[in-house]
Each structure stands twice: as C-alpha cells, then as structure tokens.
Design a protein around this motif. Structure first.
Motif, PDB file in Angstrom:
ATOM      1  N   TRP A  54       0.845  -1.181   0.000  1.00 54.71           N
ATOM      2  CA  TRP A  54       0.000   0.000   0.000  1.00 54.71           C
ATOM      3  C   TRP A  54       0.886   1.238   0.000  1.00 54.71           C
ATOM      4  O   TRP A  54       1.978   1.242   0.549  1.00 54.71           O
ATOM      5  CB  TRP A  54      -0.886   0.018   1.238  1.00 54.71           C
ATOM      6  CG  TRP A  54      -1.761  -1.174   1.362  1.00 54.71           C
ATOM      7  CD1 TRP A  54      -2.993  -1.334   0.795  1.00 54.71           C
ATOM      8  CD2 TRP A  54      -1.486  -2.361   2.089  1.00 54.71           C
ATOM      9  NE1 TRP A  54      -3.498  -2.569   1.127  1.00 54.71           N
ATOM     10  CE2 TRP A  54      -2.588  -3.222   1.922  1.00 54.71           C
ATOM     11  CE3 TRP A  54      -0.416  -2.811   2.857  1.00 54.71           C
ATOM     12  CZ2 TRP A  54      -2.669  -4.480   2.496  1.00 54.71           C
ATOM     13  CZ3 TRP A  54      -0.487  -4.071   3.420  1.00 54.71           C
ATOM     14  CH2 TRP A  54      -1.607  -4.878   3.244  1.00 54.71           C
ATOM     15  N   GLY A  55       0.384   2.298  -0.584  1.00 56.50           N
ATOM     16  CA  GLY A  55       1.148   3.532  -0.667  1.00 56.50           C
ATOM     17  C   GLY A  55       1.519   4.107   0.688  1.00 56.50           C
ATOM     18  O   GLY A  55       2.628   4.605   0.883  1.00 56.50           O
ATOM     19  N   TYR A 112       6.977   3.366  -4.916  1.00 57.25           N
ATOM     20  CA  TYR A 112       5.637   2.821  -5.128  1.00 57.25           C
ATOM     21  C   TYR A 112       5.297   2.991  -6.599  1.00 57.25           C
ATOM     22  O   TYR A 112       5.400   4.088  -7.142  1.00 57.25           O
ATOM     23  CB  TYR A 112       4.622   3.571  -4.252  1.00 57.25           C
ATOM     24  CG  TYR A 112       3.231   3.014  -4.321  1.00 57.25           C
ATOM     25  CD1 TYR A 112       2.849   1.980  -3.494  1.00 57.25           C
ATOM     26  CD2 TYR A 112       2.309   3.521  -5.217  1.00 57.25           C
ATOM     27  CE1 TYR A 112       1.564   1.462  -3.552  1.00 57.25           C
ATOM     28  CE2 TYR A 112       1.022   3.011  -5.283  1.00 57.25           C
ATOM     29  CZ  TYR A 112       0.660   1.985  -4.442  1.00 57.25           C
ATOM     30  OH  TYR A 112      -0.606   1.469  -4.506  1.00 57.25           O
ATOM     31  N   ILE A 137       2.496   2.009  -9.752  1.00 56.80           N
ATOM     32  CA  ILE A 137       1.230   1.457 -10.226  1.00 56.80           C
ATOM     33  C   ILE A 137       1.484   0.973 -11.647  1.00 56.80           C
ATOM     34  O   ILE A 137       1.886   1.753 -12.500  1.00 56.80           O
ATOM     35  CB  ILE A 137       0.100   2.501 -10.201  1.00 56.80           C
ATOM     36  CG1 ILE A 137      -0.164   2.940  -8.756  1.00 56.80           C
ATOM     37  CG2 ILE A 137      -1.174   1.939 -10.840  1.00 56.80           C
ATOM     38  CD1 ILE A 137      -1.173   4.058  -8.614  1.00 56.80           C
ATOM     39  N   ASP A 197       0.432   6.691  -3.635  1.00 54.31           N
ATOM     40  CA  ASP A 197      -0.641   6.011  -4.360  1.00 54.31           C
ATOM     41  C   ASP A 197      -1.740   6.952  -4.849  1.00 54.31           C
ATOM     42  O   ASP A 197      -2.821   6.501  -5.215  1.00 54.31           O
ATOM     43  CB  ASP A 197      -1.228   4.865  -3.551  1.00 54.31           C
ATOM     44  CG  ASP A 197      -1.645   5.255  -2.153  1.00 54.31           C
ATOM     45  OD1 ASP A 197      -1.393   6.398  -1.745  1.00 54.31           O
ATOM     46  OD2 ASP A 197      -2.225   4.402  -1.458  1.00 54.31           O
TER      47      ASP A 197
END
Length: 164
Positions: free
Chosen positions: A50-51, A67, A69, A131
């Motif tokens: 998770w961010g 991080y 995506i 995120d």
C-alpha cells in the motif's frame, strides 16, 4: 479481475503466468507488517504494498523504496462505514462521517494517515502521496458479484501454485 473471472482463456493465461512468476517468489506474505519486514531487511526487492506503508518506509529512511502502479492499473481499496440500525448513536456517527469529509478535515486526515482521500482539486499534500492517481482510469474496480462466483476455483488454483 473482471475479465479473468468471465473469460476462461484469460483465466488460463493468468494462471500460467502466475505459475511462471512463482519461481521468483520466496514467500507470499501473510500481513502488511510481514511485507514491510521483508523490504526493510532487503529479503525482498518487490512486494505488493500500500502507498501509505511505502511512505512510512521512506520516512523511516528507506528511501530506495518506490511505489509503482503498473500500466494495467491497480485495484481500489474502498472503505465503508456501517453502524447498526438500532444504534442510539447514529447521529454522532453521521456527524463524524460528515466531519471527516469536510475539505480541511479530509486534507488533514490524508496527511496524518498517508493515504489519499479523493477530493476535488486536491492540494500537493494529497497529490504527492505515493498512491495518488489523477485519473480514475488508473484504477480497477472489481465486479465482485462476478469474481465471487469464481472465488473457490481461484483460491484452489492459487493454493496449487503456492505449493508447487
């Protein structure tokens, strides 16, 4: 998830890809804390994360963390609030929820928690989070009614991969 749950060829392709990638996995983590430990101790160099947890690692001096995506997008974690219909504190619960989503409070909560809340025209304190996404197209919204129909098979197949 939606395509894989409804298209047998896509499911088979995903299963085969997971089998191939399994050789790169030394352990499937059982908790977010375990994933953080693997990264902190440099036992793992890539992890699903998770961010906010990535941000906490960066703030603790592990600035080699990034991080990312993937181009394919990422799943959404959607928080929900529920309280019993019989609760005598419904008004207080609704007041808290309404308070939480007032712009200045949402920004402050985001800064303190490290996870972005979606608000219009977010300030840099939100857009700088690992995120944060500026386009809803970067997110994947599972169609849970469809995915749950295949959950038993997915779980069984994933167990086979983990045990191989």
């Amino acid at each position: 998830m939606n395509e894989v749950a409804t298209d047998e060829a896509a499911y088979q392709e995903t299963y085969e890809r997971m089998q191939e990638e399994h050789t790169n996995v030394f352990k499937y983590w059982g908790s977010g804390a375990q994933a953080i430990q693997f990264l902190r101790e440099e036992n793992a160099y890539v992890a699903e994360m998770w961010g906010g947890r990535t941000l906490a690692l960066e703030e603790a001096g592990y600035d080699q963390m990034e991080y990312v995506i993937p181009e394919e997008g990422t799943f959404v974690l959607d928080e929900n609030y529920n309280f019993p219909k019989s609760s005598e504190k419904q008004d207080a619960a609704l007041d808290l929820i309404n308070w939480s989503f007032q712009r200045e409070n949402a920004i402050e909560l985001t800064k303190n928690l490290g996870y972005p809340l979606m608000i219009k025209n977010p300030p840099e304190a939100i857009t700088s989070l690992p995120d944060y996404v500026d386009s809803i197209d970067s997110l994947s919204w599972p169609e849970w009614s469809t995915a749950l129909e295949k959950q038993e098979q997915m779980t069984r197949d994933f167990q086979k991969i983990k045990q191989s």
